[in-house]
Design an enzyme around this catalytic site. Sequence first.
Site, PDB file in Angstrom:
ATOM      1  CB  SER A 128      68.840  95.416 -17.307  1.00 20.25           C
ATOM      2  OG  SER A 128      69.539  94.394 -17.975  1.00 20.25           O
ATOM      3  CE  LYS A 182      68.347  93.751 -14.065  1.00 23.32           C
ATOM      4  NZ  LYS A 182      69.231  93.840 -12.958  1.00 23.32           N
ATOM      5  CG  HIS A 185      65.963  91.540 -17.875  1.00 21.55           C
ATOM      6  ND1 HIS A 185      67.200  91.354 -17.287  1.00 21.55           N
ATOM      7  CD2 HIS A 185      66.216  91.933 -19.137  1.00 21.55           C
ATOM      8  CE1 HIS A 185      68.151  91.644 -18.162  1.00 21.55           C
ATOM      9  NE2 HIS A 185      67.587  91.996 -19.288  1.00 21.55           N
ATOM     10  CG  ASN A 186      68.501  89.941 -13.803  1.00 19.22           C
ATOM     11  OD1 ASN A 186      68.200  90.819 -14.605  1.00 19.22           O
ATOM     12  ND2 ASN A 186      69.423  90.118 -12.872  1.00 19.22           N
ATOM     13  CD  GLU A 189      71.290  88.498 -17.771  1.00 18.15           C
ATOM     14  OE1 GLU A 189      70.648  89.567 -17.723  1.00 18.15           O
ATOM     15  OE2 GLU A 189      72.318  88.301 -17.097  1.00 18.15           O
TER      16      GLU A 189
END
Length: 478
Positions: A128, A182, A185-186, A189
């Site tokens: 990232s 990940k 995480h996105n 976001e």
Amino acid sequence: GTAQIGVTGLAVMGANLARNFAKHGYTVALHNRTQAKTDDLLARHGDDGNFVRTETLEEFVQALERPRRVLIMVKAGAPVDAVIEQLVPLLEKDDIIIDGGNSLYLDTIRREKDLAAKGLHFVGVGVSGGEEGALNGPSIMPGGSKESYQSLGPMLEDISAKYNGEPCCAWIETDGAGHFVKMVHNGIEYSDMQVIGEAYDLLRSGAGIEPAEQAKVFTEWNTGQLNSFLIEITAEVLGHVDARTGKPFVDVVVDSAGQKGTGRWTVIAALELGSPVSGIAESVFARGLSSQRDQRAVAQDTLIAGTGDVQVPETFVDDVRQALYASKLVSYAQGLDMLDLAGKQYDWDLKLDKIASLWRAGCIIRAELLDDIMKAYAPGNEPKNLLFAPAFAKAIGEAVPAWRRVVATAAQLGIPTPVFSSTLAYYDGLRRDRLPAALTQGLRDLFGAHTYNRIDGEGTFHTLWGEDKSEIEAEDTH
Ligand code: NBP
């Protein structure tokens, strides 16, 4: 061969990671399907360090020391499978194939299984931080076997972002765990950006604060609890004036938000896990709605606002700040809870403190908050939900009155706040003594004999609704 790592796929991400390795003193073998990209990279950045130029995959593999470390940075999906298929006959036992693209974790689980059967390590790595991060230090979330991390980990830690000197890279867990983390995480976001958007809309339409002035508000907010990369760049974007028209930049951009898929994947995975990530889901839905431009145009003339005189509270600007903070906390709590559920489903021992620590620098959601989240999950604490950690229970408790005022005012003003509202509903849903799910169970039992449990004892029951409404013990078949 002498190269410690090889990178195949030299578009922007691959090229920047290759340069990052070279800048850290590693010898890097380079390969790209289209030769021109390799030569372009060498022409422009060949003096960043030691590169080995190769034209064919055979040459590329030969250039690597053993056990080989081959980093694939091609487009996610079928291209990754195509490259793996070409690499496998060229590799030998214990070599490591690394996929640093945005691959779906289910693909990574499948690939790892296939390659493990062939004696090869397969490491799915979440990376990232975009182009800039790839070059100067991304947040890195590697999955795969622990054994492969011994050989690969130190190199990844070298090129990763650092938070107070600590690498934002650590082994996550086996097979698809790195890509899963990940992905979440996105998703976070997405919700981070959506709550910022809701705050902007409320300040503009509710309090009449123009973008240039809001830039100052966000800059101020960035000095407190909300301090983060995304709040910082919000001030920059809101302060930007369009050169062509002299208007605020946000007023000349088409208001339909795109997505590349990781937010959607997060929600699909959450639905399958039964994980209530409402903040992330509403963020994905908000982008979807923004893109329904045809319907939005019709709605302009068809759907009335139905709003009356609204008293915007005097404390509105600071209320919005607190609502943003509270909603953001809930989105993080939901995302981390989803990781917890995924760990149980996929047999990954996910350490939430470690995961939070990797997000403190290098990635898009980097923020001071993540250091506090890391501490909240320190071994021995491990709250069942982030919101139960004493520091966060207190912080959200302080914000909740302002949060309610904002959601109520937004509803009265007709300003959509899907994440502010849905995260408040989650908060209340979590803390309520009794939920109407009891009624849902009653309905399900009436129309489908789905049975229910009683609050006053063990067992599974069914009411004979169509007969004398007596209760019978039932086999729990659902
Ligand atoms: P792209 O995703 O645009 O992929 C382009 C690369 O894939 C080129 O090197 C291209 O080779 C190669 N490629 C393709 Br397309 N099909 C191939 C095939 N069948 N065989 C071999 N090579 C093939 O590159 P990117 O934007 O650098 O992204 C790479 C990965 O990183 C993606 O998974 C992406 O989602 C992810 N990513 C992450 C971030 C982040 O912030 N972490 C940002 C951007 C991207 P060619 O030159 O011969 O066409």
